[in-house]
Design a protein around this motif. Structure first.
Motif, PDB file in Angstrom:
ATOM      1  N   GLY A 162      12.692  -0.549   3.374  1.00  0.00           N
ATOM      2  CA  GLY A 162      12.231   0.150   4.556  1.00  0.00           C
ATOM      3  C   GLY A 162      12.113   1.485   4.641  1.00  0.00           C
ATOM      4  O   GLY A 162      11.213   2.027   5.326  1.00  0.00           O
ATOM      5  N   ALA A 163      13.013   2.128   3.765  1.00  0.00           N
ATOM      6  CA  ALA A 163      13.062   3.510   4.050  1.00  0.00           C
ATOM      7  C   ALA A 163      11.925   4.230   2.992  1.00  0.00           C
ATOM      8  O   ALA A 163      11.341   5.141   3.423  1.00  0.00           O
ATOM      9  CB  ALA A 163      14.321   4.299   3.432  1.00  0.00           C
ATOM     10  N   SER A 199      17.511  -1.533   3.293  1.00  0.00           N
ATOM     11  CA  SER A 199      16.917  -0.288   3.484  1.00  0.00           C
ATOM     12  C   SER A 199      16.309   0.673   2.725  1.00  0.00           C
ATOM     13  O   SER A 199      15.202   1.515   3.043  1.00  0.00           O
ATOM     14  CB  SER A 199      18.492   0.531   3.799  1.00  0.00           C
ATOM     15  OG  SER A 199      18.656   1.231   2.686  1.00  0.00           O
ATOM     16  N   ASP A 200      16.279   0.486   1.418  1.00  0.00           N
ATOM     17  CA  ASP A 200      15.513   0.968   0.040  1.00  0.00           C
ATOM     18  C   ASP A 200      14.113   0.805   0.540  1.00  0.00           C
ATOM     19  O   ASP A 200      13.383   1.565   0.666  1.00  0.00           O
ATOM     20  CB  ASP A 200      16.072   0.527  -1.129  1.00  0.00           C
ATOM     21  CG  ASP A 200      15.517   1.546  -2.049  1.00  0.00           C
ATOM     22  OD1 ASP A 200      15.237   2.602  -1.590  1.00  0.00           O
ATOM     23  OD2 ASP A 200      15.364   1.063  -3.356  1.00  0.00           O
TER      24      ASP A 200
END
Lengths: 219, 268
Positions: free
Chosen positions: A11-12, A8-9
């Motif tokens: 992706g974010a 998510s890191d």
């Protein structure tokens, strides 16, 4: 959990303002590139050393010992070349002297290419398993003793011919044995090639020596 | 590098507004994009703590060990490469007591011309200078009587190590030296009249003297300099003079190898 975070890191990260993220990536990329270049150069510096034989290798030991072994063949051949009255022996002596001196050049050049010293600290024949006993008074298999060489130098006529051929026959047998062993143990294609050529050439010369020896003893 | 770019752009377009505050969203654990917008600020201090607290040291330790081993291999390779290519002159310089005559740039010592007859030398035993056209045979020859400097210096030029010892040195000590010489080309030895130490070893331009035949520096000297000291790469040690005794004017190239010089014949 952890993998979740990282993904998510990743992706974010792009979700935020693109400009600072990109420049951070840019710095990271440049740093990685530089690190890669440094590492690559270091590996490039080191790898050739791993690919060429080291100073205690079979290859280096063989090249050094065979250089010394060959040098004595050249020595004896030069004596016969200068002293023999038999054309066949003069020619054979010239062949042996020039060939083996040239082969010394090959062997010494490879040692130099590999950044190794032309001479080593190891005793003679140390590269060959169970061969320590074959060295007598520093002499490798087939080598003539100082006394035999002194006698050869004084000899003339038939005596010179017979002594030279006999000594060179033994010298070749010792050399062939060493070359065969080196071919078996070495993993270097240049060394294998030269060792193989020594075996073939010297086996052929032994037949010639036998013929000349018969003639010399008959004459 | 080019592929991630396009992917990033659409994702930025989709959710860009909700996460406009920059860094916080990046730290949200497992957050879906819709959720991310709602509680951004509240969760962010909590999750990072958990993540760092849950760090798994096992893989890190393994990676560390791998990196250490790799660095060790590379380091050793560099060391071996540097060490292996160390100049023989540096190795000689490391031996305490070796005199470097090459560094003196002395024209007489550096003279490499061929001259017939008796010659005088600056050092005893000589380490360089003009010499006889015929070299002394240096195929591991062990001469039991003094030999001519004029021939020996020519052998030094060819890369040989000349081991000399004080005339009259005990036989068992001579035997120790002989072991270092016999059977090796580019080596020869002889007694030397008037030598100030028990042993002197020399190559062209370098000399080491000692009273102890077992001095390990003798071996270090031979190991560093034998053949490498050659002024003529490829020059041989065979076909040289094999007799002992002083040089005679008649001695010249090749022709006289066996008979020219008077004096006792070589013991080898």
């Amino acid at each position: 959990m952890i993998s979740d975070v990282t993904s998510s890191d990743a992706g974010a990260a792009p979700e935020e303002a693109p400009a600072p993220s990109r420049s951070r990536f840019g710095y990271a990329a440049v740093a990685l590139l530089l690190a890669g270049i440094v590492l690559g150069a270091a590996i490039g510096l080191v790898v050739p050393r791993f690919r060429t034989p080291g100073t205690d290798s079979v290859e280096a030991g063989f090249l050094r010992d065979m250089s010394t072994h060959h040098a004595q063949a050249v020595e004896m051949a030069m004596i016969a070349h200068a002293g023999s009255d038999t054309p066949g022996i003069v020619t054979l002596a010239a062949d042996i002297a020039t060939t083996q001196q040239a082969q010394i050049g090959y062997m010494q050049a490879w040692l130099r290419d590999w950044d190794l010293d032309p001479t080593g600290d190891q005793p003679a024949m140390a590269w060959m398993p169970d061969a320590a006993g074959s060295v007598v008074n520093g002499l490798m298999p087939g080598m003539a003793t100082p006394e035999q060489l002194a006698t050869l130098r004084k000899a003339t006529g038939k005596q010179l011919d017979v002594q030279f051929l006999t000594l060179m026959r033994a010298h070749h047998l010792g050399g062939i044995h060493m070359a065969q062993e080196a071919e078996e143990l070495s993993g270097n294609k240049d060394v294998d090639w030269l060792a193989d050529s020594m075996v073939t050439a010297q086996q052929g010369e032994i037949q010639l020596i036998d013929d000349l020896l018969k003639q010399a003893q008959a004459g | 590098m080019s592929t991630p770019g396009p992917e990033r752009v659409p994702s930025t377009v989709k959710v860009g507004k909700t996460t406009g505050q920059g860094k916080p969203p990046a730290k949200k654990a497992g957050a879906n994009r819709p959720n991310a917008g709602k509680g951004g600020k509240g969760r962010k201090p909590v999750t990072p703590v958990k993540v760092s607290g849950g760090r798994n040291w096992g893989p890190i330790a393994v990676a560390g060990v791998v990196v250490l081993i790799a660095a060790g291999i590379i380091g050793y390779g560099v060391y071996a490469s540097v060490q292996g290519s160390r100049a023989w002159t540096d190795k000689l310089a490391d031996i305490k007591g070796v005199v470097n005559y090459r560094a003196q740039k002395n024209a007489t010592l550096d003279d490499r011309t061929h001259k017939d007859g008796a010659l005088t030398y600056l050092t005893s035993p000589p380490v360089g200078g003009s010499h006889n056209p015929t070299w002394q045979n240096c195929m591991g020859d062990v001469y039991t009587e003094p030999i001519a400097n004029e021939h020996a210096v020519h052998s030094l030029e060819h890369g040989a190590v000349w081991v000399t010892y004080k005339q009259g040195l005990a036989a068992d000590q001579v035997a120790v030296l002989q072991k270092k010489v016999e059977g090796k080309d580019y080596m020869f030895m002889s007694p030397y009249t008037g030598l100030d130490k028990n042993v002197s070893v020399q190559v062209w331009g370098y000399q080491y003297k000692t009273d102890d035949v077992n001095d390990s520096s003798i071996d270090a000297f031979i190991s560093a300099a034998r053949l490498k000291a050659s002024m003529e790469p490829g020059a041989a040690c065979s076909s040289g003079n094999t007799t002992t005794g002083p040089v005679t004017a008649a001695t010249s190239n090749g022709a006289s190898m066996d008979t020219a010089t008077p004096g006792s014949s070589s013991g080898s």
